[in-house]
Every structure is written in structure tokens, then in C-alpha cells.
Design an enzyme around this catalytic site. Structure first.
Site, PDB file in Angstrom:
ATOM      1  N   ASN A  10       0.864  -1.184   0.000  1.00 41.69           N
ATOM      2  CA  ASN A  10       0.000   0.000   0.000  1.00 41.69           C
ATOM      3  C   ASN A  10       0.897   1.229   0.000  1.00 41.69           C
ATOM      4  OD1 ASN A  10      -1.898   1.984   0.408  1.00 41.69           O
ATOM      5  ND2 ASN A  10      -2.225   1.508   2.579  1.00 41.69           N
ATOM      6  N   TRP A  11       0.989   1.859  -1.155  1.00 45.16           N
ATOM      7  CA  TRP A  11       1.902   3.001  -1.263  1.00 45.16           C
ATOM      8  C   TRP A  11       1.343   4.261  -0.604  1.00 45.16           C
ATOM      9  CZ3 TRP A  11       3.876   2.944  -7.084  1.00 45.16           C
ATOM     10  CH2 TRP A  11       4.572   1.740  -7.301  1.00 45.16           C
ATOM     11  N   LYS A  12       0.056   4.262  -0.292  1.00 46.75           N
ATOM     12  CA  LYS A  12      -0.601   5.448   0.280  1.00 46.75           C
ATOM     13  C   LYS A  12      -0.366   6.661  -0.637  1.00 46.75           C
ATOM     14  CE  LYS A  12       0.299   3.428   4.753  1.00 46.75           C
ATOM     15  NZ  LYS A  12       0.079   3.521   6.177  1.00 46.75           N
ATOM     16  N   HIS A  96      -9.538   1.000   4.809  1.00 46.21           N
ATOM     17  CA  HIS A  96      -8.252   1.237   5.480  1.00 46.21           C
ATOM     18  C   HIS A  96      -8.483   2.164   6.671  1.00 46.21           C
ATOM     19  CE1 HIS A  96      -4.139   2.418   6.279  1.00 46.21           C
ATOM     20  NE2 HIS A  96      -3.766   1.354   5.597  1.00 46.21           N
ATOM     21  N   GLU A  98      -6.834   4.534   7.831  1.00 45.60           N
ATOM     22  CA  GLU A  98      -6.591   5.967   7.598  1.00 45.60           C
ATOM     23  C   GLU A  98      -7.831   6.612   6.973  1.00 45.60           C
ATOM     24  OE1 GLU A  98      -2.916   5.502   5.462  1.00 45.60           O
ATOM     25  OE2 GLU A  98      -1.947   4.870   7.321  1.00 45.60           O
ATOM     26  N   GLU A 168      -5.542  -5.289  10.334  1.00 50.02           N
ATOM     27  CA  GLU A 168      -4.512  -4.275  10.579  1.00 50.02           C
ATOM     28  C   GLU A 168      -4.784  -3.568  11.904  1.00 50.02           C
ATOM     29  OE1 GLU A 168      -2.577  -2.997   6.676  1.00 50.02           O
ATOM     30  OE2 GLU A 168      -4.311  -1.716   6.950  1.00 50.02           O
ATOM     31  N   GLY A 174       2.208   1.979  10.686  1.00 51.13           N
ATOM     32  CA  GLY A 174       3.113   3.108  10.552  1.00 51.13           C
ATOM     33  C   GLY A 174       3.804   3.491  11.846  1.00 51.13           C
ATOM     34  N   SER A 214       3.287  -2.508  10.172  1.00 52.47           N
ATOM     35  CA  SER A 214       4.751  -2.505  10.298  1.00 52.47           C
ATOM     36  C   SER A 214       5.400  -3.841   9.925  1.00 52.47           C
ATOM     37  CB  SER A 214       5.166  -2.073  11.709  1.00 52.47           C
ATOM     38  OG  SER A 214       4.691  -0.764  11.971  1.00 52.47           O
ATOM     39  N   GLY A 235       2.632  -1.228   4.263  1.00 51.60           N
ATOM     40  CA  GLY A 235       2.702   0.182   3.930  1.00 51.60           C
ATOM     41  C   GLY A 235       4.131   0.624   3.672  1.00 51.60           C
ATOM     42  N   GLY A 236       4.750   1.221   4.688  1.00 46.60           N
ATOM     43  CA  GLY A 236       6.075   1.833   4.549  1.00 46.60           C
ATOM     44  C   GLY A 236       7.099   0.961   3.833  1.00 46.60           C
TER      45      GLY A 236
END
Ligand code: PEP
Length: 256
Positions: A10-12, A96, A98, A168, A174, A214, A235-236
Site C-alpha cells: 500500500n503506497w498510500k 483502510h 486511515e 490491521e 506506521g 509494520s 505500507g512503509g
């Protein structure tokens, strides 16, 4: 049908188009475990260019990170499931944390989005997970059960073929803090049990349940080694091709 092993990045809201194309090309051309379905959830602006540049033969699939719940209309700035399906984008991420937090997307709205996405022919990566205070008060399983009941369990058993669930925990997204493999397994097993009660063994056994929060090259193997963890939503760490490929290659088992 066996459930799929999946590594989804997930590049966001990251990468310019040039950076995104380079990243996608590096992942798609890397020496990857071909038993693992690799999905890149890229920004809307990147879907078409990345699709054009990444070789179909690489097996890498694309996902949008969100969609609207209507097919068309006066919704300035929104993207409909039909638009994504028209571009042959196979997956969309819905729910998600966010988007739940910053865009106030609740379970009822997410149910509409899931319905609309499936009706358009998309597959859904549906995210669920609890905040830290809920886990501390030991309400995490009930919380996730509510999320699934309210937003997914209106689907038929045959529609569940097009659903991937991503657990998640919000406190791990994150933050650098990861659920322990035992915590992940406990929740994944609980989710599989919810699926079994609602839809029976076949759906429960065939639904891929991903862990997100993470995930890194250094912890993926242990997380993915849990019997009910079928991969990760990352993600990251998916913003580095090397790190993400390490994650893709961290599965110690074949699809079950
Ligand atoms: C995510 O965005 O879904 C996620 C799990 O992020 P991170 O891996 O950075 O925690």
C-alpha cells in the site's frame, strides 16, 4: 480451491509518477516467489501508467486504495468502481484505517462501497482492526467481528470468493510496532472462525487473511509462518523495492 498467499503493498500518498513507475518495475522484474500473489495498491494517478509499464507476464496485480460507493454522479474528485473496472484494475482496498479516521468512513458506508465494488466486478481487500485502547480493554475480537458483520457479512458465500481480509491493528500501522506473531495468529484464527460460523468451512478455508502493521523484511517470515496468516498488507516497507521483494520471498509455506 486453495487460498492465495498474498503480499500487497500500500503506497498510500507516496511517490511521484516517475518514482512509482521505477518502483513497480523493480518489483515486477525481481526474482520473486511465483506462488505469492503480488499486489501494488498505488495512487489513482499511477494506476494507468504503471499498468502500461509493468509486464502482464510478471503476474503483479494492481489495486486502487479506495473507491466511491456510487457508479457515477455529482461527486467531485471521486473515482467510481466502474471507472476502475473499466481500466481493468482488479482490486480495490476498502476500509483502510486511515480512511476510516481521516475521511470518517464508517461500517455502513464501507458496506455500500464493498457492494458497489463487487457489483462492478472488482475484488476487494477489506481492512479491519482495532485501536490500542480497544485492545487494552480486550475488546479487539468483538470490534473486528462488528466491522466484518456490518460491512461484509451481507455478502453471499459465492461473493466471498472476491474478498481478501486484511487485519490491521491500528496501533501497529506506521508506528514501527508490530503485533507479535501470536497476536496476529490469535486474531486471524478468530476471523476464520467468524467466517466458518457465517459461511461454513469452505469459505473459511478459502479466504485469504492478511496481516498489516509494520511488516518488514525482518519480521515477515515469522508473521507469515503462522498457519492463519496468508500474507501481508504492507505500507512503509513497500516503498523500497528490495525490502518489499524480501517480504514477498518470506513465505515458508505453499498455499493451503
Ligand atoms: C498499511 O498502510 O496498511 C500499513 C500496514 O502500513 P505500515 O506497513 O507502514 O504499518
Amino acid at each position: 480451491m486453495a487460498r492465495k498467499l498474498i503480499a500487497a503493498g500500500n503506497w498510500k500518498m507516496n511517490t511521484t509518477i516517475d518514482e512509482g513507475i521505477t518502483l513497480a518495475q523493480r518489483v515486477s522484474s525481481a526474482d520473486r516467489n511465483k506462488n505469492v500473489l503480488t499486489i501494488l495498491a498505488v495512487p489513482f494517478t499511477h494506476l494507468f501508467p504503471v499498468m502500461k509499464k509493468v509486464k502482464i507476464s510478471s503476474g503483479v496485480k494492481l489495486a486502487a486504495q479506495n473507491c466511491h460507493h456510487k457508479t457515477s454522479g455529482a461527486f467531485t474528485g471521486e473515482i467510481s468502481p466502474a471507472m476502475l473496472a473499466g481500466m481493468k484494475i482488479p482490486y480495490v482496498v476498502i476500509g483502510h484505517s486511515e480512511r476510516r479516521e481521516y475521511n470518517h468512513e464508517d461500517n455502513a458506508l464501507l458496506a455500500l462501497k464493498v457492494r458497489a465494488a463487487l457489483d462492478a466486478g472488482l475484488k476487494v481487500i477489506f481492512c479491519c482492526g482495532e485501536a490500542l485502547d480497544i485492545r487494552k480493554s480486550r475488546g479487539h475480537v468483538a470490534h473486528v467481528k462488528n466491522q466484518l458483520t456490518d460491512s461484509l457479512f451481507m455478502l453471499s458465500a459465492s461473493e466471498m470468493k472476491n474478498i481478501v481480509i486484511a487485519y490491521e491493528p491500528i496501533w501497529a500501522i506506521g508506528t514501527g510496532e508490530t503485533a507479535t506473531p501470536a497476536q496476529a495468529q490469535e486474531m486471524h484464527l478468530a476471523i476464520r472462525e467468524m467466517l466458518r460460523k457465517k459461511y461454513g468451512k469452505r469459505v473459511a478455508d478459502n479466504t485469504s487473511i492478511l496481516y498489516g502493521g509494520s511488516v518488514k523484511g525482518s519480521n515477515a517470515a515469522e508473521l507469515f509462518g503462522q498457519p492463519d496468516v496468508d500474507g501481508g498488507l504492507v505500507g512503509g516497507a513497500s516503498l523500497s523495492a528490495d525490502e518489499f521483494v524480501t517480504i514477498i520471498n518470506s513465505f515458508g509455506r505453499k498455499a493451503v
